[in-house]
Design an enzyme around this catalytic site. Structure first.
Site, PDB file in Angstrom:
ATOM      1  CE1 TYR A  55      22.932  26.910  -9.099  1.00 30.58           C
ATOM      2  CE2 TYR A  55      21.845  28.971  -8.430  1.00 30.58           C
ATOM      3  CZ  TYR A  55      22.782  28.200  -9.331  1.00 30.58           C
ATOM      4  OH  TYR A  55      23.501  28.834 -10.350  1.00 30.58           O
TER       5      TYR A  55
ATOM      6  N   GLY B 288      25.897  27.369 -22.786  1.00 35.22           N
ATOM      7  CA  GLY B 288      26.021  28.507 -22.027  1.00 35.22           C
ATOM      8  C   GLY B 288      27.142  29.471 -21.489  1.00 35.22           C
TER       9      GLY B 288
HETATM   10  N1  LIG Z   1      22.658  31.100 -16.263  1.00 38.67           N
HETATM   11  C1  LIG Z   1      22.580  31.940 -15.213  1.00 38.67           C
HETATM   12  O1  LIG Z   1      21.634  32.779 -14.873  1.00 38.67           O
HETATM   13  C2  LIG Z   1      23.586  31.614 -13.961  1.00 38.67           C
HETATM   14  C3  LIG Z   1      23.431  32.488 -12.686  1.00 38.67           C
HETATM   15  C4  LIG Z   1      24.319  32.549 -11.673  1.00 38.67           C
HETATM   16  C5  LIG Z   1      25.277  31.221 -11.611  1.00 38.67           C
HETATM   17  N2  LIG Z   1      25.217  30.445 -12.690  1.00 38.67           N
HETATM   18  C6  LIG Z   1      26.327  29.231 -12.894  1.00 38.67           C
HETATM   19  O2  LIG Z   1      26.881  29.416 -14.034  1.00 38.67           O
HETATM   20  C7  LIG Z   1      27.241  28.095 -14.327  1.00 38.67           C
HETATM   21  C8  LIG Z   1      26.973  27.699 -15.718  1.00 38.67           C
HETATM   22  O3  LIG Z   1      25.728  27.597 -15.850  1.00 38.67           O
HETATM   23  P1  LIG Z   1      24.809  28.111 -17.400  1.00 38.67           P
HETATM   24  O4  LIG Z   1      23.867  28.745 -16.916  1.00 38.67           O
HETATM   25  O5  LIG Z   1      25.829  28.088 -18.295  1.00 38.67           O
HETATM   26  O6  LIG Z   1      24.340  26.352 -17.422  1.00 38.67           O
HETATM   27  P2  LIG Z   1      24.531  25.322 -18.544  1.00 38.67           P
HETATM   28  O7  LIG Z   1      24.268  25.939 -19.858  1.00 38.67           O
HETATM   29  O8  LIG Z   1      23.675  24.340 -18.230  1.00 38.67           O
HETATM   30  O9  LIG Z   1      25.937  24.946 -18.558  1.00 38.67           O
HETATM   31  C9  LIG Z   1      26.393  24.043 -17.323  1.00 38.67           C
HETATM   32  C10 LIG Z   1      27.480  23.125 -18.052  1.00 38.67           C
HETATM   33  O10 LIG Z   1      27.865  22.304 -16.860  1.00 38.67           O
HETATM   34  C11 LIG Z   1      28.198  21.029 -17.561  1.00 38.67           C
HETATM   35  N3  LIG Z   1      28.050  19.919 -16.444  1.00 38.67           N
HETATM   36  C12 LIG Z   1      27.170  19.733 -15.738  1.00 38.67           C
HETATM   37  N4  LIG Z   1      27.600  18.482 -14.852  1.00 38.67           N
HETATM   38  C13 LIG Z   1      28.811  18.443 -15.082  1.00 38.67           C
HETATM   39  C14 LIG Z   1      29.868  17.391 -14.558  1.00 38.67           C
HETATM   40  N5  LIG Z   1      29.395  16.530 -13.593  1.00 38.67           N
HETATM   41  N6  LIG Z   1      31.169  17.650 -15.138  1.00 38.67           N
HETATM   42  C15 LIG Z   1      31.206  18.677 -16.091  1.00 38.67           C
HETATM   43  N7  LIG Z   1      30.476  19.278 -16.453  1.00 38.67           N
HETATM   44  C16 LIG Z   1      29.302  19.326 -16.119  1.00 38.67           C
HETATM   45  C17 LIG Z   1      26.993  20.698 -18.460  1.00 38.67           C
HETATM   46  O11 LIG Z   1      27.424  19.951 -19.487  1.00 38.67           O
HETATM   47  P3  LIG Z   1      27.418  18.290 -19.564  1.00 38.67           P
HETATM   48  O12 LIG Z   1      25.749  18.355 -19.023  1.00 38.67           O
HETATM   49  O13 LIG Z   1      27.428  17.987 -20.962  1.00 38.67           O
HETATM   50  O14 LIG Z   1      28.216  17.801 -18.764  1.00 38.67           O
HETATM   51  C18 LIG Z   1      26.907  22.259 -19.005  1.00 38.67           C
HETATM   52  O15 LIG Z   1      27.689  22.494 -20.250  1.00 38.67           O
HETATM   53  C19 LIG Z   1      26.691  27.110 -13.165  1.00 38.67           C
HETATM   54  O16 LIG Z   1      27.576  26.828 -12.277  1.00 38.67           O
HETATM   55  C20 LIG Z   1      25.589  28.084 -12.857  1.00 38.67           C
HETATM   56  O17 LIG Z   1      25.294  27.739 -11.601  1.00 38.67           O
HETATM   57  C21 LIG Z   1      24.586  30.756 -13.961  1.00 38.67           C
END
Ligand SMILES: NC(=O)c1ccc[n+]([C@@H]2O[C@H](COP(=O)([O-])OP(=O)(O)OC[C@H]3O[C@@H](n4cnc5c(N)ncnc54)[C@H](OP(=O)(O)O)[C@@H]3O)[C@@H](O)[C@H]2O)c1
Length: 254
Positions: free
Chosen positions: A149, A16
């Protein structure tokens, strides 16, 4: 090459937004530590980036992991110039159904994880460095079933302000980056949507975005580069919204 010679840490970089941002940071000349709980995707990201990245397994909720990571960075590069505290996520749950386990899990990664990532890195962060926290536009939107969240993201947005003051004596800047709709792996993993449902959501939301499209991980990466670079040296304590103008002029249909 806005980040030539800089050392960066991206948590949650195997997928992501973290993956896309790590790639963009490296393209701008940074050496990037890419971390997460699963080594395999991280090693793939590091291999794609080439010589400018190192994959390390580290859980942001585990203080020992983060302390060991800081020590590794100190030994290998002497210090750190940028943190992108990105690891996180969450799924919709109605107020009636939130359990204490849900609370602990979402606050554990999104809030505790961010706090102890930054705290562990303080000894290796160089004076004048830049901390960037991944927040979310949901913190302000009052979206149905997203109260837990959204509250985690409101909490870390608050960190940017308090830590700007706490770290002022070291000229360390602390900002948030607030993504809009960025269809990532999380939509199918965390949110449980099918590919078809993701596409339907994208089709629904796109007309509401003044930029005319949903965002990409690289859009967030570009904002992180700006906040990490000297181009933003007079900016601290803000939350930079990167949503194609969606919340600035939200029509409220999606
Ligand atoms: N996508 C959106 O529309 C959006 C919008 C606003 C904010 N965000 C924020 O953007 C960030 C990334 O989200 P994303 O959309 O890219 O989702 P994602 O692809 O699920 O990425 C989240 C990453 O965090 C890692 N992670 C989860 N728990 C962890 C832990 N305890 N320690 C270390 N790494 C951990 C996961 O890898 P592992 O499971 O391998 O650890 C995964 O690679 C998040 O904070 C999310 O809230 C996303």
């Amino acid at each position: 090459m806005q980040l030539e010679g800089k050392i960066a840490l991206v948590t949650g970089a195997g997928t992501g937004i973290g993956r896309g941002t790590a790639r963009r940071l490296a393209e701008e000349g940074a050496f990037v530590y890419v971390t997460g709980r699963n080594l395999e995707p991280l090693e793939k990201v590091a291999a794609d980036i080439g010589g400018r990245a190192r994959a390390v397994r580290a859980d942001v909720t585990n203080k020992a992991d983060m302390d060991q990571l800081a020590e590794l960075i100190r030994q290998e590069h002497g210090g750190l110039d940028t943190i992108f505290a990105n690891a996180g996520g969450g799924h919709p749950i109605s107020l009636e159904q939130i359990t204490t386990e849900d609370f602990d899990r979402q606050f554990g990664v999104n809030v505790k994880g961010v706090l102890f990532t930054v705290q562990a890195m303080l000894p290796v962060l160089r004076d004048g460095s830049s901390i960037i926290i991944n927040t979310s536009i949901t913190a302000d939107m009052g979206l149905k079933d997203f109260s837990l969240y959204a509250a985690t993201k409101a909490a870390v947005r608050s960190f940017t302000k308090s830590w700007t003051t706490d770290l002022k004596h070291r000229r360390i800047r602390v900002n948030g980056v607030s993504p809009g709709v960025i269809p990532t792996d999380a939509y199918t993993t965390e949110l449980g949507m099918t590919e078809t449902q993701v596409q339907e959501y994208v089709d629904l939301v796109t007309p509401e975005v003044p930029a005319g499209r949903v965002g990409t991980a690289e859009d967030i990466g570009d904002a992180v580069i700006f906040l990490a670079s000297d181009a933003s040296s007079y900016i601290t304590g803000i939350d930079l919204v990167v949503d194609g103008g969606m919340t600035a002029v939200y029509a409220g249909k999606a």
